[in-house]
Design a protein around this motif. Structure first.
Motif, PDB file in Angstrom:
ATOM      1  N   GLY A   1      14.955  13.995 -60.777  1.00 34.14           N
ATOM      2  CA  GLY A   1      15.011  15.446 -60.756  1.00 34.14           C
ATOM      3  C   GLY A   1      13.985  16.080 -61.675  1.00 34.14           C
TER       4      GLY A   1
ATOM      5  N   ALA B   1      21.188  18.105 -55.172  1.00 39.06           N
ATOM      6  CA  ALA B   1      20.802  18.214 -56.578  1.00 39.06           C
ATOM      7  C   ALA B   1      21.953  17.730 -57.456  1.00 39.06           C
ATOM      8  CB  ALA B   1      20.440  19.650 -56.920  1.00 39.06           C
TER       9      ALA B   1
ATOM     10  N   VAL C   1      17.972  14.053 -57.546  1.00 39.03           N
ATOM     11  CA  VAL C   1      18.288  14.677 -56.260  1.00 39.03           C
ATOM     12  C   VAL C   1      18.633  13.578 -55.269  1.00 39.03           C
ATOM     13  CG1 VAL C   1      17.459  16.139 -54.377  1.00 39.03           C
ATOM     14  CG2 VAL C   1      16.713  16.594 -56.723  1.00 39.03           C
TER      15      VAL C   1
END
Length: 289
Positions: free
Chosen positions: A184, A239, A266
């Motif tokens: 992420g 997410a 993610v």
């Protein structure tokens, strides 16, 4: 020809009308929504000869019963459990012709969490931003299905019900799942030990999960600087946010389009359907692509 209606006798703990969602509206604050198990809905629609995008029912855990006003083809996919028509057991993952007045019952799921029920023609509901889906966060779309609701069925499509005797399938697994992720944008906000534990240690699905997000239980993750503030930024389904508790939440279809918690990873889109069928108490690990 109109498809008639489907009278809901028992809606079960959580049943909503869902299609493939309303992507492309994040700029006006609207999440994609739509069914959590897109593959299961697409399959159910194909089995009854519908376009894949037609709306059906997403039924959590089962406990659902309904009666069609006219003869109606149905298909049930996703979770696995006992499905009956007037007390006669019928197969999931295949098209079944239900006579008018017969009672369809979907029992408690033995494997998986969410059934997808498609009816030939598809379910009707007001179209908002190109979708009939119920968004449980914003309130867009039809209300959750309740006992006594009469659901309208759209006209029968021209394509025929495919001539399939059986569709090969396996029930959703109750085993520990490996969920594919990519790093992420805020992975550097976490210390090295937390980043390693996030990938190496198992997480347990919390009972406090819903269509907005899957909350996970495990040893909390630690940030490098716990006092740093993050301005709200855009969010996508999959997410993995980490709130102040340090326990990750995977955002699902009805997620908010912005958020202020750091995203450590993610989940790949291809893995989201499997998350839809994971039950509270089931374990998962994250695997980096």
């Amino acid at each position: 020809m109109m498809g008639g209606g489907l009278l809901v006798l028992t809606a079960g703990p959580a049943t909503t009308i869902q299609d493939l969602g309303r992507p492309g509206s994040a700029a006006i604050g609207v999440s994609p929504s739509g069914t959590l198990d897109r593959g299961a809905l697409r399959l159910a629609n194909r089995l009854v000869g519908n376009p894949e995008s037609r709306a059906g029912l997403e039924i959590v855990l089962g406990g659902f019963a309904a009666v069609p006003e006219v003869d109606l083809w149905i298909a049930v996919t996703g979770a696995w459990g006992t499905i009956t028509v007037d007390g006669r057991v019928v197969d999931g993952h295949r098209a079944v012709l239900v006579p008018a007045g017969a009672t369809i019952e979907i029992g408690q799921a033995c494997s998986g969490l969410r059934y997808l029920l498609a009816v030939r023609g598809g379910l009707d509901a007001p179209v908002l931003l190109g979708s009939r889906a119920t968004d449980t966060l914003s309130g867009l779309g039809p209300a959750a299905v309740a006992d006594g609701d009469l659901l309208t069925v759209l006209p029968t499509p021209r394509r025929r019900v495919p001539a399939l005797d059986i569709f090969p399938w396996t029930p959703p697994s109750a085993a520990e799942q490996v969920v594919a992720i990519t790093p992420g944008p805020r992975v550097d906000w976490f210390d090295e030990t937390s980043r390693r534990r996030f990938l190496e240690e198992p997480w347990t699905v919390s009972a406090d999960s819903d269509r907005i997000g899957m909350r996970l239980v495990g040893e909390p993750l630690l940030r490098v600087d716990g006092a740093r503030e993050l301005p709200s930024e855009g969010m996508v389904a999959g997410a993995v946010q980490v709130p102040p508790s340090g326990l990750p939440t995977i955002l699902l279809a009805d997620h908010p389009v912005t958020g202020g918690y750091p995203v450590i990873a993610v989940v790949r889109t291809a893995a989201l359907d499997r998350l839809a069928q994971m039950r509270p108490g089931q374990r998962l690990r994250f695997g980096r692509i």
